[in-house]
Structures are given as structure tokens and as C-alpha cells.
Design a protein around this motif. Sequence first.
Motif, PDB file in Angstrom:
ATOM      1  N   PRO A 188       0.856  -1.185   0.000  1.00 32.38           N
ATOM      2  CA  PRO A 188       0.000   0.000   0.000  1.00 32.38           C
ATOM      3  C   PRO A 188       0.897   1.241   0.000  1.00 32.38           C
ATOM      4  O   PRO A 188       1.898   1.287   0.719  1.00 32.38           O
ATOM      5  CB  PRO A 188      -0.788  -0.124   1.310  1.00 32.38           C
ATOM      6  N   VAL A 189       0.539   2.240  -0.769  1.00 37.48           N
ATOM      7  CA  VAL A 189       1.407   3.407  -0.892  1.00 37.48           C
ATOM      8  C   VAL A 189       1.582   4.106   0.452  1.00 37.48           C
ATOM      9  O   VAL A 189       2.694   4.510   0.818  1.00 37.48           O
ATOM     10  CB  VAL A 189       0.860   4.389  -1.944  1.00 37.48           C
ATOM     11  N   ASP A 190       0.509   4.258   1.211  1.00 40.56           N
ATOM     12  CA  ASP A 190       0.619   4.930   2.509  1.00 40.56           C
ATOM     13  C   ASP A 190       1.539   4.172   3.455  1.00 40.56           C
ATOM     14  O   ASP A 190       2.289   4.779   4.230  1.00 40.56           O
ATOM     15  CB  ASP A 190      -0.768   5.084   3.154  1.00 40.56           C
ATOM     16  N   GLU A 191       1.487   2.836   3.390  1.00 43.73           N
ATOM     17  CA  GLU A 191       2.362   2.043   4.268  1.00 43.73           C
ATOM     18  C   GLU A 191       3.820   2.209   3.870  1.00 43.73           C
ATOM     19  O   GLU A 191       4.699   2.328   4.735  1.00 43.73           O
ATOM     20  CB  GLU A 191       1.963   0.567   4.209  1.00 43.73           C
ATOM     21  N   TYR A 192       4.086   2.234   2.563  1.00 45.34           N
ATOM     22  CA  TYR A 192       5.474   2.435   2.138  1.00 45.34           C
ATOM     23  C   TYR A 192       5.962   3.813   2.571  1.00 45.34           C
ATOM     24  O   TYR A 192       7.103   3.972   3.011  1.00 45.34           O
ATOM     25  CB  TYR A 192       5.603   2.281   0.623  1.00 45.34           C
ATOM     26  N   ALA A 193       5.086   4.798   2.478  1.00 44.76           N
ATOM     27  CA  ALA A 193       5.450   6.143   2.928  1.00 44.76           C
ATOM     28  C   ALA A 193       5.758   6.149   4.419  1.00 44.76           C
ATOM     29  O   ALA A 193       6.693   6.835   4.872  1.00 44.76           O
ATOM     30  CB  ALA A 193       4.330   7.126   2.610  1.00 44.76           C
ATOM     31  N   ARG A 194       4.987   5.393   5.200  1.00 43.45           N
ATOM     32  CA  ARG A 194       5.262   5.305   6.639  1.00 43.45           C
ATOM     33  C   ARG A 194       6.626   4.669   6.896  1.00 43.45           C
ATOM     34  O   ARG A 194       7.357   5.090   7.813  1.00 43.45           O
ATOM     35  CB  ARG A 194       4.157   4.510   7.338  1.00 43.45           C
ATOM     36  N   ARG A 195       6.970   3.647   6.129  1.00 42.30           N
ATOM     37  CA  ARG A 195       8.270   3.006   6.306  1.00 42.30           C
ATOM     38  C   ARG A 195       9.398   3.998   5.977  1.00 42.30           C
ATOM     39  O   ARG A 195      10.443   4.005   6.644  1.00 42.30           O
ATOM     40  CB  ARG A 195       8.380   1.768   5.411  1.00 42.30           C
ATOM     41  N   LEU A 196       9.210   4.808   4.962  1.00 40.16           N
ATOM     42  CA  LEU A 196      10.208   5.829   4.634  1.00 40.16           C
ATOM     43  C   LEU A 196      10.354   6.828   5.778  1.00 40.16           C
ATOM     44  O   LEU A 196      11.469   7.217   6.144  1.00 40.16           O
ATOM     45  CB  LEU A 196       9.814   6.554   3.343  1.00 40.16           C
ATOM     46  N   THR A 197       9.229   7.232   6.351  1.00 36.81           N
ATOM     47  CA  THR A 197       9.273   8.160   7.484  1.00 36.81           C
ATOM     48  C   THR A 197      10.020   7.536   8.656  1.00 36.81           C
ATOM     49  O   THR A 197      10.845   8.187   9.309  1.00 36.81           O
ATOM     50  CB  THR A 197       7.844   8.539   7.911  1.00 36.81           C
ATOM     51  N   ARG A 198       9.737   6.277   8.921  1.00 35.60           N
ATOM     52  CA  ARG A 198      10.390   5.570  10.025  1.00 35.60           C
ATOM     53  C   ARG A 198      11.908   5.512   9.829  1.00 35.60           C
ATOM     54  O   ARG A 198      12.672   5.540  10.783  1.00 35.60           O
ATOM     55  CB  ARG A 198       9.812   4.152  10.127  1.00 35.60           C
ATOM     56  N   ALA A 199      12.327   5.444   8.558  1.00 39.16           N
ATOM     57  CA  ALA A 199      13.757   5.350   8.254  1.00 39.16           C
ATOM     58  C   ALA A 199      14.453   6.709   8.256  1.00 39.16           C
ATOM     59  O   ALA A 199      15.678   6.766   8.166  1.00 39.16           O
ATOM     60  CB  ALA A 199      13.947   4.681   6.899  1.00 39.16           C
ATOM     61  N   GLY A 200      13.678   7.789   8.324  1.00 36.23           N
ATOM     62  CA  GLY A 200      14.294   9.111   8.375  1.00 36.23           C
ATOM     63  C   GLY A 200      14.131   9.930   7.110  1.00 36.23           C
ATOM     64  O   GLY A 200      14.898  10.868   6.869  1.00 36.23           O
ATOM     65  N   PHE A 201      13.121   9.608   6.305  1.00 39.76           N
ATOM     66  CA  PHE A 201      12.820  10.374   5.100  1.00 39.76           C
ATOM     67  C   PHE A 201      11.487  11.096   5.258  1.00 39.76           C
ATOM     68  O   PHE A 201      10.622  10.670   6.026  1.00 39.76           O
ATOM     69  CB  PHE A 201      12.749   9.460   3.875  1.00 39.76           C
ATOM     70  N   VAL A 202      11.321  12.163   4.506  1.00 44.77           N
ATOM     71  CA  VAL A 202      10.077  12.925   4.488  1.00 44.77           C
ATOM     72  C   VAL A 202       9.528  12.906   3.061  1.00 44.77           C
ATOM     73  O   VAL A 202      10.213  13.330   2.125  1.00 44.77           O
ATOM     74  CB  VAL A 202      10.306  14.382   4.935  1.00 44.77           C
ATOM     75  N   GLU A 203       8.319  12.401   2.893  1.00 40.83           N
ATOM     76  CA  GLU A 203       7.729  12.350   1.555  1.00 40.83           C
ATOM     77  C   GLU A 203       7.557  13.750   0.984  1.00 40.83           C
ATOM     78  O   GLU A 203       7.088  14.668   1.666  1.00 40.83           O
ATOM     79  CB  GLU A 203       6.383  11.633   1.599  1.00 40.83           C
TER      80      GLU A 203
END
Length: 216
Positions: free
Chosen positions: A174-189
Motif C-alpha cells: 500500500p502506498v501509505d504504508e510504504y510512505a510510513r516506512r520511509l518516514t520511520r527510516a528518516g525520510f520525508v515524503e
Amino acid sequence: MPLGGARRLTLSSGVQTVEKAYAALAERYIALFGSLESVAADDLALIRRHLGAVAGPVVDVGCGPGHLTAYLQSLGVQVTGIDPVPEFISHAKSAYPETPFELGSLATLDAPALGFSGILAWYSLIHLPPDRVDAVLADLRSATAPDARLVVGFFVGDEISAFDHKVFTAYRWPVDEYARRLTRAGFVEVERLERPRDGDTRPHAAIAARAAYRVP
């Protein structure tokens, strides 16, 4: 056709198995996906917007046949393409002799002292088992400078699930879940691009993100 086609695993256990699967189909893969004509105009525009004006070193992780690496270089980007599949690197060096390519993965590449200014992971993470994604995204973040740019492409589904990719088992997100994983890793969409199923083409998406500043 997916955004640039499926891509190789570069940072994960099991990489040798995926590498061998792609090596066995390298000639066919290059014919299908090894040119800019195989990449939709919107996809190239997304890559150009977020990586085309980056000042500093950029790495194309899982560069495959090298066409997107060469595209970035044509925009004036200081870019290197890396891939663990020898057949892809051999082709890339022959097709784009002015563009630097290296056989290996991000783990084997000498990173700049202050980190990369940009990373392109265009379908290079689709074969990662879900329990490995957080660690790999964190590895990508650790290799980037503050405010660096990341563009990642992946297949989309209503839930995280495996499917029988033609080369090797891949995963939908899911796109929102992938975005959450990026946030968790230290990225900002910063931006996302989504496409629904179109005939035989699977739903897919890309997210552009920046590396968040960290407080010491």
C-alpha cells in the motif's frame, strides 16, 4: 508497462539468488526495459524534478541496463550506477561509456564522506521480504547527506503481499504504508505518483522523499 520495469535487489540477504535469476534473463530484460522508451514520460519527469538538479553525488541503486543512470548524467548530475548483475553492468558500460558504473551494491560502493546527495531506487527493492525493508531503508538513509533526495518505485496492493514476478518473488505495498516506512527510516515524503492497473500492467507507484535532518 511498470514504471521502468522491475528491478534488482541490492541490499538484502538472498541477493545472490535474485542476482542469478536476473542474470539468466538479462538479454530479454535489456531488450524489454533497457531504454528510455520503456519509461513513461511522467516517470522521467518525476526523476528529473527530484534528482535532476541535485548538487553532489547521486547513486542509481540497482541500475540494471543503465539507461536511467545515463539519463541523470545527461541532466548534468554527478551519478554512478551500481548493480550486482554482471550482465547488466557489462551492457551499461558498453551502451553508455561516458557514464560510471560499478558491479556490486551500495554496501560495496565507497560513499562520499558526507553521504550521497541523492539515491534512485527504481524498482530495486521490490524483491525484499517485508521484514527486511525497514533495515534497508535505514541503510539508504545512513548513506545520504541531510536533505538528500530519494526516489523509489514499487508495486502497489491493498495489503503487503507477495506475488509471482516473472523473475523472482516480489512484493506489493500500500502506498501509505510504504510512505510510513520511509518516514520511520528518516525520510520525508515530498511527492508521490500512483497508477492503477492498466490491462496487464500491475498497479504501481513512486515516492520522492528527502532525508530529514537529524538532531545529534
